[in-house]
Design an enzyme around this catalytic site. Structure first.
Site, PDB file in Angstrom:
ATOM      1  N   LYS A 192      42.466  20.646 -22.398  1.00 49.45           N
ATOM      2  CA  LYS A 192      42.675  19.256 -22.324  1.00 49.45           C
ATOM      3  C   LYS A 192      41.860  18.834 -23.706  1.00 49.45           C
ATOM      4  O   LYS A 192      40.990  18.485 -23.756  1.00 49.45           O
ATOM      5  CB  LYS A 192      42.050  18.598 -21.068  1.00 49.45           C
ATOM      6  CG  LYS A 192      42.808  17.125 -20.781  1.00 49.45           C
ATOM      7  CD  LYS A 192      42.694  16.239 -21.554  1.00 49.45           C
ATOM      8  CE  LYS A 192      41.338  15.445 -21.657  1.00 49.45           C
ATOM      9  NZ  LYS A 192      41.086  14.616 -22.748  1.00 49.45           N
ATOM     10  N   GLU A 266      28.664  22.309 -24.669  1.00 52.72           N
ATOM     11  CA  GLU A 266      28.025  22.079 -26.021  1.00 52.72           C
ATOM     12  C   GLU A 266      27.981  20.341 -26.315  1.00 52.72           C
ATOM     13  O   GLU A 266      29.078  19.979 -26.354  1.00 52.72           O
ATOM     14  CB  GLU A 266      28.949  22.612 -27.186  1.00 52.72           C
ATOM     15  CG  GLU A 266      28.062  23.346 -28.290  1.00 52.72           C
ATOM     16  CD  GLU A 266      28.580  22.248 -29.408  1.00 52.72           C
ATOM     17  OE1 GLU A 266      27.551  21.387 -29.443  1.00 52.72           O
ATOM     18  OE2 GLU A 266      29.525  22.161 -30.052  1.00 52.72           O
ATOM     19  N   GLU A 397      21.992   9.813 -31.076  1.00 50.89           N
ATOM     20  CA  GLU A 397      23.012  10.332 -31.995  1.00 50.89           C
ATOM     21  C   GLU A 397      24.011   9.314 -32.403  1.00 50.89           C
ATOM     22  O   GLU A 397      24.431   8.586 -31.430  1.00 50.89           O
ATOM     23  CB  GLU A 397      23.951  11.622 -31.176  1.00 50.89           C
ATOM     24  CG  GLU A 397      24.793  12.134 -32.032  1.00 50.89           C
ATOM     25  CD  GLU A 397      25.491  13.472 -31.477  1.00 50.89           C
ATOM     26  OE1 GLU A 397      25.953  13.256 -30.082  1.00 50.89           O
ATOM     27  OE2 GLU A 397      25.741  14.507 -32.015  1.00 50.89           O
TER      28      GLU A 397
END
Ligand code: ADP
Length: 494
Positions: A192, A266, A397
């Site tokens: 996906k 990840e 981030e």
């Protein structure tokens, strides 16, 4: 590609609605069962293009059942490894032969530099070859038995049905890290891709059929998080490989935990790039352009916290600011461009919100800090200084071409600041002192440490995060472990 090529492609794209692409389910190229579709957006022009199927829950179910059936029937996993290698090598050759078109598509959907995207496709083909070849080396071991009359050994077997959920920032390479080791070890896969960058993945899926990957072994369904959620929640999915945000990673891990499905994650980073007073500053600045700005900061391993020894701090900040101001941003197809736009509208809104946050927090802007007056999703290469340790720009981030410079006195303080983060994906160390480099390699809590370089990589070395940056490793031999189960066998032969 030269200036004329890129001007021609731009002209063509401006007048071209883009392709209507198909998903791949059970060996067939198909539209969504209810016919719905969505468009991609070119981040450089802001214009929509292409038609991509919006999968229904029924489409996802069909893809998972096809993958499960292919696994049960053993059409792929029971093939001799050498035959899987041959198919994957053919797949790699086809990817390589189509690298230019795939690379251009990747630029059109995510706005990163053609140079990065094109070489990314070549690396993607190399990854396919590397993991394909490793298919022949997946085996267990025997031991000297302490019990007479018994033998025991281990086997490495595929896990089963793998869902690969991929992000928009480096769509193909992060797909390859999941897809190729999963296929090499005999699993079935449903991919996906991100809703922002599905087309390059669909082009590759078409090539998989040509390469001879049997029906059901590779499927691709497209759509946004809802489609991803149907996929990872499916009872027949045995393993999920995910790259993306920490928040989505946590949701996926929770869903997987309910049925004890395997998960590799990840996730993000806020990587320290640590500059000591004896460093080669010109070299460090060169790599900052290549690793931070060339991707417009949209890399999980971006060195977005630049730690600098106080003795060189002021001069370094001036040099870094000049470097940032001189970055040639513009059309990612132009070979002269050093930085393209951000990849999508939500990302533009997110990075812009951090500019506002920096203003509210009173950080010093030493370069950039806003949007240039240009169509498309551009922001300026940005460097901040004088941030407090609890600044959101240090803790979170951003995923944009934005770095914060933080001074440190000595090695001990550099280590303390470098590790003062919930992330642990990567770190850079710049020094000519070999002993210091080795002390830093040991002290920094991160999955990758680069010394006197940044963001170089190869499929032969593992990649992944400590702490909140993820679970598990991709690439390297570790990738084969991530897609196999170990079976221990005992035989009483009397
Ligand atoms: P970003 O914030 O960087 O866009 P996300 O983590 O939201 O990253 O997205 C990464 C991938 O995860 C995309 O393919 C996205 O569609 C998918 N995704 C988002 N939400 C979910 C979910 N709840 N379950 C499964 N996949 C999801």
């Amino acid at each position: 590609m030269n200036q004329q090529d890129f001007a021609d492609i731009r002209k063509q794209w401006a007048s071209d609605a883009g392709p209507v692409v198909d998903m791949l389910i059970d060996g067939n190229l198909v539209q969504a069962s209810d016919g719905r579709a969505f468009a991609c957006t070119d981040p450089y022009s802001g214009q929509d293009w292409g038609q991509v199927p919006l999968a229904t829950e029924q489409d996802v179910d069909r893809a998972v059942r096809a993958a499960h059936r292919a696994f049960e029937e053993g059409v792929w996993r029971r093939k001799p490894a050498a035959q899987r290698v041959a198919v994957l090598r053919r797949f790699a050759d086809l990817i390589e032969a189509n690298a230019r078109d795939i690379g251009l598509t990747a630029v059109r959907e995510n706005g990163k530099l053609f140079s990065e995207m094109y070489y990314g496709v070549l690396a993607f083909a190399e990854d396919c070859r590397f993991f394909g070849t490793l298919a022949e080396t997946v085996h267990g071991y025997t031991i000297d038995m302490p019990m007479p009359g018994y033998s025991a050994w281990t086997r490495r077997e595929p896990i089963g049905v793998v869902a690969a959920i991929t992000p928009w920032n480096t769509p193909l390479n992060l797909l390859g890290w999941k897809l190729f080791p999963a296929l090499a070890t005999g699993n079935s896969v449903i991919v996906k891709p991100s809703e922002f960058t599905p087309v390059s993945t669909l082009l590759v899926a078409k090539l998989a059929i040509e390469a001879g990957i049997p029906a059901g072994v590779l499927n691709v369904v497209t759509g946004a998080g809802e489609v991803g959620n149907w996929l990872i929640s499916h009872a027949l999915v045995d393993k999920i490989g995910f790259t993306g945000s920490g928040a989505t990673g946590a949701k996926i891990a929770k869903v997987a935990a309910e049925r004890h499905a395997r998960v590799s994650l990840e996730l993000g980073g806020k990587s320290p790039n640590i500059v000591f007073e004896d460093a080669d500053i010109d070299e460090m600045l060169k790599w900052t352009v290549l690793s931070l700005f060339a991707t417009a900061g949209q890399a999980c391993n971006a060195g977005s916290r630049i730690l600098v020894q106080r003795s060189i701090h002021d001069r370094f900040v001036e040099q870094l600011a000049a470097t940032a101001r001189n970055v040639r941003w513009g059309d990612p197809l132009d070979p002269e461009t050093q930085m393209g736009p951000l990849s999508n509208r939500p990302q533009l809104a997110k990075v812009s919100a951090y500019f506002d946050c920096a203003r509210e927090e009173g950080l010093s802007v030493v370069a950039g800090g806003g949007r240039p007056d240009h169509p498309g999703f551009f922001v300026q290469p940005t460097i901040y200084a004088d941030a407090k340790p609890d600044s959101r720009l240090i803790l979170e981030e951003i995923f944009g071409p934005v770095a914060v410079v933080i001074p440190f006195e000595d090695e001990a303080e550099a280590i303390r600041i470098a590790n003062d983060t919930r992330f642990g994906l990567a770190a850079g160390v710049w020094t000519r002192d070999l002993a210091r480099a080795h002390r830093m390699i040991e002290a920094v809590r991160a999955g990758t440490v680069w010394v006197n370089t940044y963001r170089v990589g190869t499929h032969a070395i593992p990649f992944g995060g400590f702490k909140a940056s993820g679970i598990g490793r991709e690439t390297g031999i570790e990738a084969l472990e991530a897609f196999t189960e170990v079976k221990s066998v005992w035989v009483n032969h009397g």
